[in-house]
Scaffold this active site. Sequence first.
Site, PDB file in Angstrom:
ATOM      1  N   THR A  79       0.207  -1.678   0.088  1.00  0.00           N
ATOM      2  CA  THR A  79       0.016  -0.116  -0.447  1.00  0.00           C
ATOM      3  C   THR A  79       1.259   1.200  -0.068  1.00  0.00           C
ATOM      4  OG1 THR A  79      -0.218  -0.254   3.009  1.00  0.00           O
ATOM      5  CG2 THR A  79      -1.304  -1.344   1.059  1.00  0.00           C
ATOM      6  N   ASP A  80       0.046   2.706   0.026  1.00  0.00           N
ATOM      7  CA  ASP A  80       1.031   3.617  -0.842  1.00  0.00           C
ATOM      8  C   ASP A  80       0.687   4.539   0.754  1.00  0.00           C
ATOM      9  OD1 ASP A  80      -1.884   4.761  -1.385  1.00  0.00           O
ATOM     10  OD2 ASP A  80      -1.746   5.086  -3.147  1.00  0.00           O
ATOM     11  N   GLN A  81       0.842   5.391   1.017  1.00  0.00           N
ATOM     12  CA  GLN A  81       0.755   6.498   2.069  1.00  0.00           C
ATOM     13  C   GLN A  81      -0.496   6.703   2.457  1.00  0.00           C
ATOM     14  OE1 GLN A  81       2.772  10.267   2.031  1.00  0.00           O
ATOM     15  NE2 GLN A  81       2.370   9.996   4.300  1.00  0.00           N
TER      16      GLN A  81
END
Length: 144
Positions: free
Chosen positions: A16-18
Amino acid sequence: MELKGKTRLRVRYAETDQMGIVYHSNYLIWFEVGRTELFREIGLPYTRFEEQGLGLAVIEASCRYRKPARYDDELEIVTEIEKITTRSVAFSYQILRAGSLLAQGKTVHLFINKQGHHADIRDTGLWSELQLFANRKINGVSAQ
């Protein structure tokens, strides 16, 4: 036996990203998981291709993102062989969460030899096995 397979996985935090959404390139990795498992399910793991001196080079890849996947989602990858020829194989993919379509895509792969040149697999034992599956016209797949 079908030329369509289903693989389950759970989204890892590292994917996942931020914003907590799965980073886009991970879908291509999941496509690879799906096609690897599909080949394994029909009795042709990638190691069999390598033993015959063959590789599968990606020559086309696309992905259409419809809804985001998030950390800890349980996903299903549906992989189908769309077309097999003596020189290439095409796959389609769907990434689902609880039956809801998150992404769909396609990859096309060229059979290559150890020198990296395109190969005709009619000269290998794999062709007869792939042709056997394809000639059954399972899921509309046909050998050409």
